[in-house]
Scaffold this active site. Structure first.
Site, mmCIF file in Angstrom:
data_model
loop_
_atom_site.group_PDB
_atom_site.id
_atom_site.type_symbol
_atom_site.label_atom_id
_atom_site.label_comp_id
_atom_site.label_asym_id
_atom_site.label_seq_id
_atom_site.Cartn_x
_atom_site.Cartn_y
_atom_site.Cartn_z
ATOM 1 N N GLN A 90 -16.192 -27.252 54.733
ATOM 2 C CA GLN A 90 -15.459 -26.126 54.169
ATOM 3 C C GLN A 90 -14.046 -26.607 53.838
ATOM 4 O O GLN A 90 -13.342 -27.119 54.711
ATOM 5 C CB GLN A 90 -15.411 -24.987 55.195
ATOM 6 C CG GLN A 90 -14.927 -23.663 54.658
ATOM 7 C CD GLN A 90 -14.957 -22.596 55.739
ATOM 8 O OE1 GLN A 90 -14.100 -22.569 56.605
ATOM 9 N NE2 GLN A 90 -15.955 -21.743 55.707
ATOM 10 N N TYR B 226 -6.369 -16.447 54.218
ATOM 11 C CA TYR B 226 -5.815 -17.758 53.929
ATOM 12 C C TYR B 226 -5.455 -17.825 52.438
ATOM 13 O O TYR B 226 -5.607 -16.849 51.713
ATOM 14 C CB TYR B 226 -6.786 -18.845 54.383
ATOM 15 C CG TYR B 226 -7.024 -18.783 55.879
ATOM 16 C CD1 TYR B 226 -5.954 -18.871 56.772
ATOM 17 C CD2 TYR B 226 -8.294 -18.584 56.404
ATOM 18 C CE1 TYR B 226 -6.152 -18.781 58.149
ATOM 19 C CE2 TYR B 226 -8.504 -18.487 57.783
ATOM 20 C CZ TYR B 226 -7.428 -18.589 58.645
ATOM 21 O OH TYR B 226 -7.620 -18.490 59.995
#
Length: 211
Positions: free
Chosen positions: A42, A124
């Protein structure tokens, strides 16, 4: 993390250097030795939620004496009371970070990983661009949904182009900010469709964390 300042905490792993890649390859090679399971990574940037303590150490921002670094975000809005204001990203910042994502994807390919998941939820950086609660820009990267999706899609396109065509690139997206005036399920559908048009192989849906 695709750059050091993209980490959530100083203890988070990254793929911003060849040294990172060599360390990750040792893990991948070990797993390959015991299982045929597909392996992926990721890729992410923590945005204004970076430079923080680990959750079990309080989860607040690092102090100057604790190695704090300047965080980046679409707008100079602190995450919450007591958090520092992030630096509002310029177009040059966005272009540099897009290259960093692409370079991390190239390292993932060299390691032999089977897929990449682009992280764009949980408050994020990429989800900060997507959410009207964190993105108050007045240029072509803020305002209407199409504009707020522009930078995340630019990053996805760069990652997709940098990774072998026969391997998968997916995305982790928000279904909701769970906050008034924030990202909605309808927004998630529009974003998923735009990602699919860019060659996104799958989306996993989570949410929250922007505020």
């Amino acid at each position: 993390a695709v750059v050091p300042e993209g980490r959530i905490t100083p203890h988070c792993p990254g793929l911003w250097s060849d040294a990172n890649a060599a360390a990750m390859k040792r893990v991948a090679d070990f797993v390959r030795g015991v299982s045929p399971v597909l392996l992926g990574v990721q890729l992410a940037h923590a945005g204004r939620k970076g430079s923080s303590h680990r959750p079990w150490q309080g989860h607040g921002p690092l102090g100057a004496s604790e190695g704090a670094w300047q965080t980046l975000a679409p707008s100079p809005l602190p995450l919450a009371a007591g958090w520092p204001a992030p630096h509002e990203m310029s177009r040059g910042d966005m272009d540099a970070l897009t290259r960093a994502f692409a370079q991390a994807a190239q390292r993932a390919a060299r390691i032999g990983l089977d897929f990449i998941e682009l992280h764009s939820t949980h408050g994020y950086l990429l989800s900060e661009f997507l959410s009207p609660l964190a993105n108050r820009r007045t240029d072509e990267y803020g305002g209407m949904l199409e504009n707020r999706m522009r930078f995340p899609l630019q990053v996805f396109r760069a990652v997709r182009d940098a990774f072998p065509a026969e391997r998968f690139v997916g995305a982790k997206i928000s279904g909701s900010d769970f906050a008034e005036g924030g990202w909605t399920p309808d927004d998630a559908v529009a974003y998923a469709r735009a990602l699919k048009a860019e060659g996104c192989a799958y989306a996993t849906v989570s949410g929250g964390g922007v505020v």
